[in-house]
Design a protein around this motif. Structure first.
Motif, PDB file in Angstrom:
ATOM      1  N   ILE A  64      -0.633  13.810   8.795  1.00 33.34           N
ATOM      2  CA  ILE A  64       0.570  13.016   9.079  1.00 33.34           C
ATOM      3  C   ILE A  64       0.312  12.065  10.235  1.00 33.34           C
ATOM      4  CG2 ILE A  64       2.971  13.121   9.863  1.00 33.34           C
ATOM      5  CD1 ILE A  64       3.149  15.872   8.480  1.00 33.34           C
ATOM      6  N   PHE A  65      -0.324  12.557  11.284  1.00 30.53           N
ATOM      7  CA  PHE A  65      -0.583  11.752  12.477  1.00 30.53           C
ATOM      8  C   PHE A  65      -1.502  10.575  12.167  1.00 30.53           C
ATOM      9  CE2 PHE A  65      -3.243  10.909  16.232  1.00 30.53           C
ATOM     10  CZ  PHE A  65      -2.267  10.524  17.137  1.00 30.53           C
ATOM     11  N   ILE A  66      -2.631  10.858  11.512  1.00 30.12           N
ATOM     12  CA  ILE A  66      -3.601   9.791  11.226  1.00 30.12           C
ATOM     13  C   ILE A  66      -3.027   8.792  10.225  1.00 30.12           C
ATOM     14  CG2 ILE A  66      -5.892   9.272  10.301  1.00 30.12           C
ATOM     15  CD1 ILE A  66      -6.805  11.996  11.263  1.00 30.12           C
ATOM     16  N   GLY A  67      -2.359   9.295   9.174  1.00 29.37           N
ATOM     17  CA  GLY A  67      -1.780   8.405   8.183  1.00 29.37           C
ATOM     18  C   GLY A  67      -0.702   7.508   8.765  1.00 29.37           C
ATOM     19  N   GLY A 114       1.031  11.707  -1.907  1.00 29.00           N
ATOM     20  CA  GLY A 114       0.657  11.087  -0.645  1.00 29.00           C
ATOM     21  C   GLY A 114      -0.653  10.329  -0.758  1.00 29.00           C
ATOM     22  N   GLY A 115      -1.595  10.877  -1.534  1.00 26.85           N
ATOM     23  CA  GLY A 115      -2.863  10.190  -1.769  1.00 26.85           C
ATOM     24  C   GLY A 115      -2.660   8.867  -2.485  1.00 26.85           C
ATOM     25  N   ARG A 116      -1.723   8.836  -3.435  1.00 33.02           N
ATOM     26  CA  ARG A 116      -1.416   7.576  -4.109  1.00 33.02           C
ATOM     27  C   ARG A 116      -0.892   6.537  -3.104  1.00 33.02           C
ATOM     28  NH1 ARG A 116       1.816   9.575  -9.627  1.00 33.02           N
ATOM     29  NH2 ARG A 116       0.098  10.792 -10.510  1.00 33.02           N
ATOM     30  N   GLY A 117      -0.041   6.995  -2.182  1.00 33.44           N
ATOM     31  CA  GLY A 117       0.467   6.085  -1.165  1.00 33.44           C
ATOM     32  C   GLY A 117      -0.637   5.528  -0.290  1.00 33.44           C
ATOM     33  N   VAL A 118      -1.604   6.372   0.065  1.00 34.03           N
ATOM     34  CA  VAL A 118      -2.724   5.931   0.895  1.00 34.03           C
ATOM     35  C   VAL A 118      -3.568   4.893   0.158  1.00 34.03           C
ATOM     36  CG1 VAL A 118      -4.861   6.679   2.003  1.00 34.03           C
ATOM     37  CG2 VAL A 118      -2.789   8.066   2.231  1.00 34.03           C
ATOM     38  N   GLY A 147       3.362   1.913   0.008  1.00 30.10           N
ATOM     39  CA  GLY A 147       2.434   2.999   0.324  1.00 30.10           C
ATOM     40  C   GLY A 147       2.939   3.878   1.447  1.00 30.10           C
ATOM     41  N   GLY A 148       3.500   3.261   2.491  1.00 30.00           N
ATOM     42  CA  GLY A 148       4.027   4.034   3.603  1.00 30.00           C
ATOM     43  C   GLY A 148       5.210   4.888   3.196  1.00 30.00           C
ATOM     44  N   GLY A 149       6.076   4.355   2.303  1.00 27.94           N
ATOM     45  CA  GLY A 149       7.209   5.135   1.818  1.00 27.94           C
ATOM     46  C   GLY A 149       6.771   6.355   1.036  1.00 27.94           C
ATOM     47  N   LEU A 150       5.812   6.170   0.150  1.00 23.01           N
ATOM     48  CA  LEU A 150       5.287   7.303  -0.616  1.00 23.01           C
ATOM     49  C   LEU A 150       4.671   8.353   0.303  1.00 23.01           C
ATOM     50  CD1 LEU A 150       3.587   5.573  -3.699  1.00 23.01           C
ATOM     51  CD2 LEU A 150       5.555   7.113  -3.742  1.00 23.01           C
ATOM     52  N   PHE A 151       3.903   7.879   1.284  1.00 22.44           N
ATOM     53  CA  PHE A 151       3.242   8.811   2.201  1.00 22.44           C
ATOM     54  C   PHE A 151       4.269   9.581   3.027  1.00 22.44           C
ATOM     55  CE2 PHE A 151       1.200   9.812   6.285  1.00 22.44           C
ATOM     56  CZ  PHE A 151       0.107  10.538   5.845  1.00 22.44           C
ATOM     57  N   ALA A 152       5.328   8.897   3.485  1.00 24.01           N
ATOM     58  CA  ALA A 152       6.345   9.549   4.311  1.00 24.01           C
ATOM     59  C   ALA A 152       7.081  10.631   3.521  1.00 24.01           C
ATOM     60  CB  ALA A 152       7.332   8.513   4.849  1.00 24.01           C
ATOM     61  N   VAL A 153       7.523  10.305   2.299  1.00 24.21           N
ATOM     62  CA  VAL A 153       8.234  11.286   1.484  1.00 24.21           C
ATOM     63  C   VAL A 153       7.320  12.453   1.113  1.00 24.21           C
ATOM     64  CG1 VAL A 153       9.438  11.678  -0.694  1.00 24.21           C
ATOM     65  CG2 VAL A 153       9.818   9.573   0.556  1.00 24.21           C
ATOM     66  N   ALA A 154       6.065  12.145   0.796  1.00 22.23           N
ATOM     67  CA  ALA A 154       5.123  13.191   0.402  1.00 22.23           C
ATOM     68  C   ALA A 154       4.890  14.187   1.533  1.00 22.23           C
ATOM     69  CB  ALA A 154       3.802  12.567  -0.032  1.00 22.23           C
ATOM     70  N   GLU A 166      -7.285  -0.130  10.245  1.00 20.07           N
ATOM     71  CA  GLU A 166      -6.268   0.601   9.495  1.00 20.07           C
ATOM     72  C   GLU A 166      -6.809   1.067   8.151  1.00 20.07           C
ATOM     73  OE1 GLU A 166      -1.878  -0.769  10.436  1.00 20.07           O
ATOM     74  OE2 GLU A 166      -3.136  -2.538  10.169  1.00 20.07           O
ATOM     75  N   ILE A 167      -7.586   0.230   7.489  1.00 19.11           N
ATOM     76  CA  ILE A 167      -8.201   0.636   6.221  1.00 19.11           C
ATOM     77  C   ILE A 167      -9.132   1.833   6.453  1.00 19.11           C
ATOM     78  CG2 ILE A 167      -9.819  -0.079   4.413  1.00 19.11           C
ATOM     79  CD1 ILE A 167      -8.662  -2.901   4.644  1.00 19.11           C
ATOM     80  N   GLY A 168      -9.903   1.788   7.543  1.00 21.99           N
ATOM     81  CA  GLY A 168     -10.775   2.920   7.878  1.00 21.99           C
ATOM     82  C   GLY A 168      -9.980   4.190   8.118  1.00 21.99           C
ATOM     83  N   LEU A 169      -8.858   4.087   8.823  1.00 21.57           N
ATOM     84  CA  LEU A 169      -8.014   5.257   9.086  1.00 21.57           C
ATOM     85  C   LEU A 169      -7.402   5.805   7.797  1.00 21.57           C
ATOM     86  CD1 LEU A 169      -6.152   4.217  12.367  1.00 21.57           C
ATOM     87  CD2 LEU A 169      -7.853   6.026  12.108  1.00 21.57           C
ATOM     88  N   LEU A 170      -7.082   4.922   6.855  1.00 17.31           N
ATOM     89  CA  LEU A 170      -6.546   5.377   5.574  1.00 17.31           C
ATOM     90  C   LEU A 170      -7.592   6.167   4.796  1.00 17.31           C
ATOM     91  CD1 LEU A 170      -4.446   2.269   4.479  1.00 17.31           C
ATOM     92  CD2 LEU A 170      -3.585   4.530   5.110  1.00 17.31           C
ATOM     93  N   PHE A 171      -8.857   5.744   4.853  1.00 16.72           N
ATOM     94  CA  PHE A 171      -9.917   6.521   4.203  1.00 16.72           C
ATOM     95  C   PHE A 171     -10.065   7.896   4.879  1.00 16.72           C
ATOM     96  CE2 PHE A 171     -11.548   2.447   2.420  1.00 16.72           C
ATOM     97  CZ  PHE A 171     -11.689   2.864   1.106  1.00 16.72           C
TER      98      PHE A 171
END
Length: 313
Positions: A102-105, A163-167, A199-206, A278-283
């Motif tokens: 959650i923190f890194i994403g 959440g992976g889909r959001g990332v 993507g952020g919305g999907l990640f937050a809900v997930a 940010e792309i690196g952090l998403l990976f």
């Protein structure tokens, strides 16, 4: 407090949807007001927004909370020490991994928070009114993400897989924002902004759903799970916004002074470094998320639809 254990996560999601709707509508209003931009008009709009913020908050809070929301028995009941509850909550390694994810994403999605609008104005030459609409695009994407999340969760999808889909969508979004400068494409830029929201919305809900459906042991409760989700998000967002702005300023200052060579003197370089980070952090978020993915989705009892009667009254 007024929601049941089964519906609390969904009620929080609903409140977040209202927050996004408010952001979207206010961005459209302010963007319209600033269409014929001038410094005086900007000051007037900011003053008007401040007054409306005060008025709307008074209206929103009026008679919403009881003076004593808890009963006497609830107040007198013994409560476990935070250290004990935290120890019970984090004894499972998957819970710790979820907090880190959650923190890194959140950092990955929010580092651009104060950079998108100046990027559009400084690099792509967009007007103040146009860049203000970026907030509406982001909020619209996030709302679409919430809608997709509700549909997928009702079908029993694993929250971590969602959440992976959001990332992955976030990676595509920041790639679009990066490419908009060399291609001089405002359309690609706005698409990227909307995809960041999606993507952020999907990640937050997930991650919220995952936090509320994990097995809580001992003295830990669902309230602690929700609090950890909020704390990890708030900390990640705050740090990332500061780091993103600082990196942009430091890189651009070094580039314009010639310290980075003649090829890196463009003002877009500082922004590009942040978006690539940010792309690196998403990976990295995908790597942290991988071991949490379940072989099966949520049980039917965890994905029950939220009826009107479930809302706190």
């Amino acid at each position: 407090d007024r929601a049941s254990e089964e519906t609390r996560a969904k009620v929080v999601s609903l409140l977040y949807v209202m927050y996004l709707l408010g952001m979207g509508f206010s961005a459209l209003i302010i963007g319209t007001l600033l269409r014929d931009y001038s410094s005086l008009l900007l000051v007037q709009v900011v003053q008007g927004a401040a007054v409306m913020t005060l008025v709307l908050n008074v209206i929103a809070l009026w008679k919403q909370e009881k003076l004593s929301p808890m009963s006497t028995a609830e107040r007198s009941a013994p409560k476990p020490a935070f250290s004990v509850a935290w120890s019970d909550f984090t004894q499972d390694s998957s819970v710790v991994r979820l907090i880190v994810t959650i923190f890194i994403g959140t950092m990955a999605f929010n580092m651009q928070d104060v950079l998108l609008e100046p990027y559009g104005g400084e690099i792509l030459g967009l007007s103040v009114s146009s860049t203000t609409l970026l907030t509406a695009m982001w909020a619209g994407g996030a709302l679409l993400g919430f809608g997709l999340a509700a549909r997928w969760l009702s079908q029993g999808i694993d929250p971590f897989r969602m959440g992976g889909r959001g990332v992955i969508i976030g990676i595509a979004a920041f790639s679009a924002v990066l490419l908009s400068a060399p291609l001089s494409s405002p359309v690609l830029f706005f698409i990227g902004a909307a995809l960041i929201g999606l993507g952020g919305g999907l990640f937050a809900v997930a991650t919220l759903t995952a936090a509320m459906t994990i097995e809580v042991k001992g003295a830990a409760g669902r309230g602690l799970a929700l609090g950890v989700w909020g704390a990890a998000q708030a900390t990640g967002a705050g740090l990332s916004i500061f780091i993103g702005g600082a990196i942009r300023d430091l890189v651009n200052t070094a580039g314009q002074s010639g310290a980075l060579g003649s090829a890196l003197t463009s003002p877009s370089v500082g922004y590009s470094v942040v978006y690539q980070l940010e792309i690196g952090l998403l990976f990295i978020t995908l790597i942290a998320l991988g071991p949490l993915v379940r072989a099966k989705g949520l049980h039917a009892s965890e994905t029950r639809s939220l009826e009107l009667s479930d809302f706190p009254t």
